[in-house]
Design an enzyme around this catalytic site. Structure first.
Site, mmCIF file in Angstrom:
data_model
loop_
_atom_site.group_PDB
_atom_site.id
_atom_site.type_symbol
_atom_site.label_atom_id
_atom_site.label_comp_id
_atom_site.label_asym_id
_atom_site.label_seq_id
_atom_site.Cartn_x
_atom_site.Cartn_y
_atom_site.Cartn_z
ATOM 1 N N ARG A 233 -18.518 -28.401 -28.401
ATOM 2 C CA ARG A 233 -19.607 -29.024 -28.550
ATOM 3 C C ARG A 233 -19.384 -30.692 -28.688
ATOM 4 N NH1 ARG A 233 -21.657 -25.077 -26.688
ATOM 5 N NH2 ARG A 233 -23.218 -23.629 -27.941
ATOM 6 N N GLU A 262 -27.067 -34.089 -24.978
ATOM 7 C CA GLU A 262 -27.327 -33.479 -23.953
ATOM 8 C C GLU A 262 -28.844 -33.353 -23.331
ATOM 9 O OE1 GLU A 262 -25.121 -29.653 -23.734
ATOM 10 O OE2 GLU A 262 -23.191 -30.630 -24.102
ATOM 11 N N HIS A 280 -22.208 -29.572 -18.918
ATOM 12 C CA HIS A 280 -21.891 -28.302 -19.806
ATOM 13 C C HIS A 280 -21.959 -26.849 -18.747
ATOM 14 C CE1 HIS A 280 -23.262 -26.580 -23.820
ATOM 15 N NE2 HIS A 280 -22.416 -25.556 -23.210
HETATM 16 P P1 NAP Z 1 -14.818 -18.000 -32.281
HETATM 17 O O1 NAP Z 1 -14.170 -16.665 -31.618
HETATM 18 O O2 NAP Z 1 -15.886 -18.037 -33.320
HETATM 19 O O3 NAP Z 1 -13.659 -19.145 -32.735
HETATM 20 C C1 NAP Z 1 -13.979 -20.258 -33.173
HETATM 21 C C2 NAP Z 1 -12.381 -20.791 -33.595
HETATM 22 O O4 NAP Z 1 -12.842 -22.001 -34.113
HETATM 23 C C3 NAP Z 1 -11.783 -20.067 -34.653
HETATM 24 O O5 NAP Z 1 -10.514 -19.997 -34.318
HETATM 25 C C4 NAP Z 1 -12.054 -20.845 -36.071
HETATM 26 O O6 NAP Z 1 -10.908 -20.546 -36.945
HETATM 27 C C5 NAP Z 1 -12.190 -22.287 -35.409
HETATM 28 N N1 NAP Z 1 -12.750 -23.111 -36.401
HETATM 29 C C6 NAP Z 1 -13.789 -23.009 -36.766
HETATM 30 N N2 NAP Z 1 -14.327 -24.160 -37.776
HETATM 31 C C7 NAP Z 1 -13.077 -25.111 -37.510
HETATM 32 C C8 NAP Z 1 -12.743 -26.418 -37.954
HETATM 33 N N3 NAP Z 1 -13.500 -26.983 -38.946
HETATM 34 N N4 NAP Z 1 -11.680 -26.883 -37.605
HETATM 35 C C9 NAP Z 1 -10.741 -26.229 -36.549
HETATM 36 N N5 NAP Z 1 -11.110 -24.971 -36.373
HETATM 37 C C10 NAP Z 1 -12.220 -24.174 -36.762
HETATM 38 O O7 NAP Z 1 -15.822 -18.661 -31.165
HETATM 39 P P2 NAP Z 1 -15.483 -18.528 -29.763
HETATM 40 O O8 NAP Z 1 -16.284 -17.638 -29.175
HETATM 41 O O9 NAP Z 1 -14.210 -19.038 -29.282
HETATM 42 O O10 NAP Z 1 -16.449 -20.187 -29.185
HETATM 43 C C11 NAP Z 1 -16.236 -21.272 -29.674
HETATM 44 C C12 NAP Z 1 -17.263 -22.203 -29.320
HETATM 45 O O11 NAP Z 1 -17.021 -22.664 -27.777
HETATM 46 C C13 NAP Z 1 -18.556 -21.596 -29.332
HETATM 47 O O12 NAP Z 1 -19.118 -21.707 -30.538
HETATM 48 C C14 NAP Z 1 -19.309 -22.796 -28.547
HETATM 49 O O13 NAP Z 1 -19.972 -23.902 -29.164
HETATM 50 C C15 NAP Z 1 -18.246 -23.330 -27.345
HETATM 51 N N6 NAP Z 1 -18.683 -22.571 -26.198
HETATM 52 C C16 NAP Z 1 -18.969 -23.864 -25.036
HETATM 53 C C17 NAP Z 1 -19.124 -23.106 -23.975
HETATM 54 C C18 NAP Z 1 -19.310 -24.355 -22.801
HETATM 55 O O14 NAP Z 1 -19.991 -23.834 -21.974
HETATM 56 N N7 NAP Z 1 -18.856 -25.393 -22.722
HETATM 57 C C19 NAP Z 1 -19.126 -21.810 -23.672
HETATM 58 C C20 NAP Z 1 -18.951 -21.044 -24.701
HETATM 59 C C21 NAP Z 1 -18.814 -21.460 -25.764
HETATM 60 P P3 NAP Z 1 -11.122 -20.736 -38.475
HETATM 61 O O15 NAP Z 1 -12.543 -19.837 -38.786
HETATM 62 O O16 NAP Z 1 -9.849 -20.203 -38.905
HETATM 63 O O17 NAP Z 1 -11.198 -22.205 -38.669
HETATM 64 C C1 8YV Z 2 -23.934 -22.013 -22.160
HETATM 65 C C2 8YV Z 2 -22.609 -22.125 -24.344
HETATM 66 O O1 8YV Z 2 -24.009 -23.306 -21.299
HETATM 67 O O2 8YV Z 2 -22.450 -19.989 -24.948
HETATM 68 C C3 8YV Z 2 -22.301 -21.006 -25.289
HETATM 69 O O3 8YV Z 2 -22.515 -21.496 -26.481
HETATM 70 O O4 8YV Z 2 -22.490 -23.333 -24.650
HETATM 71 C C4 8YV Z 2 -22.703 -21.917 -22.794
HETATM 72 O O5 8YV Z 2 -22.060 -20.807 -22.596
HETATM 73 C C5 8YV Z 2 -25.127 -21.739 -22.898
HETATM 74 O O6 8YV Z 2 -24.958 -20.511 -23.665
HETATM 75 C C6 8YV Z 2 -26.362 -21.663 -22.087
HETATM 76 O O7 8YV Z 2 -27.440 -21.608 -22.867
#
Ligand code: NAP
Ligand code: 8YV
Length: 307
Positions: A233, A262, A280
């Site tokens: 994010r 965004e 994104h």
């Molecule tokens: P997840 O399985 O919950 O993993 C989150 C990781 O972040 C965990 O390893 C957690 O470990 C760590 N974390 C949490 N707080 C932290 C901090 N303050 N400092 C360092 N590490 C920290 O989540 P995920 O499914 O991998 O998804 C992660 C994030 O990616 C989502 O929440 C979303 O915002 C983003 N995302 C973006 C897109 C995109 O389109 N760009 C798509 C999908 C997801 P600890 O709890 O041990 O800290």
């Molecule tokens: C998408 C994301 O762009 O899953 C998330 O957290 O940031 C992305 O997969 C979004 O979910 C679409 O609403």
């Protein structure tokens, strides 16, 4: 049989809308001219709502929906959803984890390669006819053997780590808690990790708890030869510092899929050749978005089937 009413809080992809409409009597709140008036009259009909990480669900909206039992959100991130308040009100919040791991991880790898190999800058170089004029672009940077630090090692971060191994990278990570079952080197100090790394990849949740954790100091520690990739994010990084350090060359390169405000991207980035920008798109493939949509529907169905 009469369909269960479902309140759709914001626009969703056509496929998801169709699938929801097959099963529910969908009311689109975002198309109501007087949304507040509509809710005053109809809120008690809705046990279920659907939203997305873009639209979210905040406490004030929860207060307007006293009959709500479940909200099913498109996306894994919950930073735009007031999960704590929903829980207090006994409302289930469902998201779409896992199905987007591979494509979001692929975006991280794509941005890493695009940034370090100057892919977009060199594409512009060719299109502008500079190659044909006999100019030569500067050498890019390789990633084989380089140390890559993951900020976040959850569902998506772990997939990124596996892919980085195939590129011969030395994977290390920073999270709040050291993972007992992984062999990658753990850093409890993010500045120290940045100092030791050629690349930092942010893949942790957004929201207040992680606001600005990738600070100016962290980016400075990554340094002029360093590359920062963000598929998490925009809020997890000090965006002002990021722009300034990329402008001054104190940070080498960046690949950015996400931004603080965004769809507004700091305009200063548009002039920089050392940055690759995406709107994104981490999970934005036909396959993954369909799987996410199916999960939004199955989360609702499972709830109403008491699963
Ligand atoms: P997840 O399985 O919950 O993993 C989150 C990781 O972040 C965990 O390893 C957690 O470990 C760590 N974390 C949490 N707080 C932290 C901090 N303050 N400092 C360092 N590490 C920290 O989540 P995920 O499914 O991998 O998804 C992660 C994030 O990616 C989502 O929440 C979303 O915002 C983003 N995302 C973006 C897109 C995109 O389109 N760009 C798509 C999908 C997801 P600890 O709890 O041990 O800290
Ligand atoms: C998408 C994301 O762009 O899953 C998330 O957290 O940031 C992305 O997969 C979004 O979910 C679409 O609403």
């Amino acid at each position: 049989m009469q369909k269960q009413p479902l309140l759709l809080l914001g626009p969703v992809m056509p496929y998801l809308l169709e699938e929801l409409e097959k099963r529910y009597a969908v009311e689109k709140l975002y198309e109501e001219k007087d949304a507040l008036g509509f809710l005053k009259e109809h809120a008690l009909r809705f046990k279920a709502a659907a939203t997305s990480t873009f639209t979210g669900l905040k406490a004030d909206m929860i207060d307007l929906l006293p009959a709500l039992e479940i909200v099913s959100s498109f996306g894994v991130g919950t930073d735009s959803l007031d999960v704590t308040y929903a829980a207090k009100k006994g409302i289930r919040v469902a998201n779409t984890p896992d199905v987007l791991n591979e494509d979001t991880a692929n975006m991280a790898i794509t941005l890493l390669l695009a940034a370090t190999r100057d892919i977009v800058a060199n594409d512009r170089f060719v299109r502008k006819g500079r190659w044909a004029k006999g100019e030569t672009p500067p050498l890019a940077q390789g990633i084989e053997g380089k140390r890559v630090g993951l900020v976040g090692l959850g569902r998506i971060g772990s997939v990124v780590a596996g892919k980085l191994l195939a590129f011969g990278c030395d994977v290390v990570y920073h999270t709040r808690n050291k993972k007992p079952d992984v062999s990658y080197k753990y850093y409890d100090n993010l500045v120290e990790m940045a100092r030791d790394c050629a690349v930092l990849i942010a893949i942790l949740p957004g929201g207040d708890a992680t606001r600005g954790v990738i600070s100016r100091e962290v980016l400075q520690a990554l340094g002029p030869e360093g590359t920062f990739v963000n598929v998490a994010r925009g809020t997890v990084v000090d965006e002002t510092a990021l722009v300034e350090l990329l402008q001054s060359g104190e940070l080498g390169r960046a690949g950015l899929d996400v931004f603080v405000d965004e769809p507004n991207v700091p305009e200063a980035l548009f002039a920089l050749e050392n940055v690759v920008l995406q709107p994104h798109m981490g999970s934005a493939t036909v396959e993954t978005r369909k799987a996410m949509a199916d999960r939004v529907v199955s989360n609702l169905e499972n709830y109403f089937a008491a699963k």
